[in-house]
Design an enzyme around this catalytic site. Structure first.
Site, mmCIF file in Angstrom:
data_model
loop_
_atom_site.group_PDB
_atom_site.id
_atom_site.type_symbol
_atom_site.label_atom_id
_atom_site.label_comp_id
_atom_site.label_asym_id
_atom_site.label_seq_id
_atom_site.Cartn_x
_atom_site.Cartn_y
_atom_site.Cartn_z
ATOM 1 N N ARG A 49 -14.561 21.509 -42.676
ATOM 2 C CA ARG A 49 -14.114 20.347 -41.911
ATOM 3 C C ARG A 49 -14.218 19.137 -42.838
ATOM 4 O O ARG A 49 -15.278 18.863 -43.393
ATOM 5 C CB ARG A 49 -15.027 20.140 -40.705
ATOM 6 C CG ARG A 49 -14.676 18.877 -39.989
ATOM 7 C CD ARG A 49 -15.737 18.486 -39.011
ATOM 8 N NE ARG A 49 -15.329 17.284 -38.329
ATOM 9 C CZ ARG A 49 -16.177 16.372 -37.879
ATOM 10 N NH1 ARG A 49 -17.457 16.528 -38.034
ATOM 11 N NH2 ARG A 49 -15.727 15.304 -37.258
ATOM 12 N N GLU A 108 -13.344 24.027 -32.564
ATOM 13 C CA GLU A 108 -12.818 23.546 -33.845
ATOM 14 C C GLU A 108 -13.029 24.577 -34.947
ATOM 15 O O GLU A 108 -12.190 24.725 -35.836
ATOM 16 C CB GLU A 108 -13.496 22.222 -34.213
ATOM 17 C CG GLU A 108 -13.100 21.095 -33.277
ATOM 18 C CD GLU A 108 -14.084 19.943 -33.272
ATOM 19 O OE1 GLU A 108 -13.849 18.983 -33.998
ATOM 20 O OE2 GLU A 108 -15.072 20.003 -32.527
ATOM 21 N N ARG A 143 -21.497 4.354 -30.052
ATOM 22 C CA ARG A 143 -20.415 3.464 -30.509
ATOM 23 C C ARG A 143 -19.749 2.820 -29.296
ATOM 24 O O ARG A 143 -19.507 3.501 -28.295
ATOM 25 C CB ARG A 143 -19.354 4.253 -31.270
ATOM 26 C CG ARG A 143 -19.775 4.636 -32.672
ATOM 27 C CD ARG A 143 -18.758 5.553 -33.314
ATOM 28 N NE ARG A 143 -19.338 6.872 -33.526
ATOM 29 C CZ ARG A 143 -18.645 7.989 -33.711
ATOM 30 N NH1 ARG A 143 -17.333 7.961 -33.715
ATOM 31 N NH2 ARG A 143 -19.256 9.134 -33.883
ATOM 32 N N ASN A 173 -19.285 22.706 -41.757
ATOM 33 C CA ASN A 173 -19.143 21.329 -41.299
ATOM 34 C C ASN A 173 -20.375 20.570 -41.784
ATOM 35 O O ASN A 173 -21.453 20.691 -41.202
ATOM 36 C CB ASN A 173 -19.037 21.316 -39.770
ATOM 37 C CG ASN A 173 -18.916 19.910 -39.213
ATOM 38 O OD1 ASN A 173 -18.963 18.922 -39.952
ATOM 39 N ND2 ASN A 173 -18.755 19.813 -37.909
ATOM 40 N N HIS A 200 -11.045 13.662 -34.541
ATOM 41 C CA HIS A 200 -11.138 14.770 -33.579
ATOM 42 C C HIS A 200 -9.824 15.544 -33.524
ATOM 43 O O HIS A 200 -9.544 16.225 -32.537
ATOM 44 C CB HIS A 200 -11.420 14.263 -32.141
ATOM 45 C CG HIS A 200 -12.817 13.763 -31.914
ATOM 46 N ND1 HIS A 200 -13.096 12.776 -31.011
ATOM 47 C CD2 HIS A 200 -14.004 14.135 -32.456
ATOM 48 C CE1 HIS A 200 -14.409 12.539 -31.000
ATOM 49 N NE2 HIS A 200 -14.966 13.352 -31.871
#
Ligand code: AMP
Length: 415
Positions: free
Chosen positions: A99, A396, A250, A7, A189
């Site tokens: 990823r 993940e 965010r 990742n 996600h």
């Protein structure tokens, strides 16, 4: 097969080595052998390398770019020092799973990477200018270091949401903008939402068609997903990961007119506004303290900090709104599943999100809720709550490793 899961971020590289294969997946006996992280690539990098069950090795050394960082990681993995079981040479790394953040409409499933796929990921750079180039650096570095003979697979954050209907993914903008530029909701996600939906099925014995749930990934980035009949039918992130819930830095949903207003009032450029929305908003912007939920909860508790409380309250209210919206959209749900750093570890935030929702059949069992921290998995809804509540730690990397095996072996994906 030993799968290297990568990742890559703009200045970071996270990895795991996971042993898995088709028969291992059936038996749910996948085995994580090592994991690690390189941060601040390009400067004095911080490295953490850990063979499962052994203490981590921490290092600080200059690593110029992703290729040099990955070279360092791979040398450690195959060294005798690392004690990663069953891996002593490059030949013991059988495939790499990456990823990849944005697959747009091109990639709806995980794929074995070839030149065409690389060009496709490059084509999506417009939509994810920070993420896709970093993911590509990881792909180039792995190909360079392991050789073209080691298969590499791309697993897209957007992939799981490719099942959304037009009614969920189109913005109410002039339709030509979708035609011309593919401006639409993609969602992110996806690997996390897909993983927890799969675990939910394992825990409850439900089949795919009867999986009607809302999944809440609450970490530094946050998103909600409406899953009906086992597939994503709506999600809170949009064209980019900026939309939806309040996150660490965010802000999520805002009135788009704020952008024009700010450009006049504060003489800010579009780039500056974009940076503000991505990096200085959310929990950090509201509290003026930190993007870290754990620290905000402590500030609220220890110093009764008004803005820390406000930030947490607004965070929880936004999640509530999405729960309400998705219940309406799906005509109800069997369960709500919490995951991500906050979702997995904060009984208090879960409690504040669920407070006052008993009319909707959402009721917490406080004792069960308090127990579910630090990677524990289980149910936390009151016995008489119509909608069940679960905490399921995300994984993940496991899903990326499994998709890699399935793609390499040309086996169909079942979930
Ligand atoms: P992630 O991006 O999934 O690693 O999640 C990071 C977020 O989880 C940060 O806001 C952390 O403060 C938060 N977090 C981790 N542990 C806890 C905890 N025990 N209580 C509250 N928030 C936590």
């Amino acid at each position: 097969m030993n799968i290297l899961v990568l990742n890559c971020g703009s200045s970071s590289l996270k990895f795991q080595i996971i042993e898995t294969d088709l028969d291992i997946i059936e038996k749910n006996e996948d085995h994580q052998k090592a994991k690690g992280l390189v941060e601040r690539i390009g400067g004095q990098s911080l490295v953490s390398l850990q063979s499962t069950g052994k203490p981590p090795v921490k290092q600080a050394l200059p690593l110029r770019d992703h290729r040099v960082a990955l070279d360092h990681v791979i040398r450690w993995i195959i060294s005798a020092d690392s004690q990663v079981p069953g891996i002593r040479s490059l030949a013991d790394i059988h495939a790499v799973g990456h990823r990849v953040v944005h697959g747009a409409e091109k990639f709806t499933k995980s794929v074995v990477i070839d030149e065409t796929v690389i060009r496709g990921i490059e084509d999506c750079i417009d939509l994810a200018p920070l993420h896709n180039p970093a993911n590509l650096k990881g792909i180039y570095a792995a190909r360079d270091l392991l050789g073209a003979g080691v298969p590499q697979v791309a697993v897209f954050d957007t992939g799981f949401h490719s099942t959304m209907p037009e009614t969920s993914y189109l913005y109410a903008l002039p339709y030509q903008l979708y035609r011309r530029h593919k401006i639409r909701r993609y969602g992110f996600h996806g690997t996390s939402h897909r993983y927890v939906a799969y675990r939910y099925r394992q825990l409850t014995g439900k089949d795919l068609e009867n999986t009607n749930i809302i999944t809440l990934h609450l970490g530094n980035g946050c998103s909600a997903c409406a899953i009906k009949g086992g597939v994503s039918v709506d999600t809170s992130m949009g064209l980019t990961p900026l939309e939806g819930l309040v996150m660490g830095t965010r802000g999520g949903d805002i009135d788009p007119s704020i952008i024009e207003f700010l450009s006049h009032k504060e003489a800010m450029s579009l780039n500056e506004i974009d940076a503000m929305l991505n990096k200085q908003s959310g929990l950090l912007g509201l509290s003026g303290l930190t993007n870290d939920m754990r620290d905000l909860l402590a500030e609220e508790h220890e110093h009764q900090d008004r803005r820390a409380k406000l930030a947490i309250d607004i965070f929880c209210l936004r999640v509530k709104k999405y729960i309400g919206a998705y219940l309406a959209e799906m005509g109800g749900a069997d369960s709500i599943v919490f995951t991500g750093g906050i979702g997995e570890n904060s009984p208090q935030v879960r409690q504040r999100i669920c407070a006052g929702l008993s009319n909707l059949g959402i009721e917490i069992d406080e004792q069960a809720n308090d127990q579910l921290v630090g990677g524990k998995e289980g149910e936390m809804g009151a016995a008489d709550g119509k909608i069940k509540l679960y905490v399921i730690p995300t994984n993940e990397e496991l899903l990326i490793a499994r998709d890699t095996v399935r793609s390499v072996r040309n086996a169909p994906r079942r979930w």
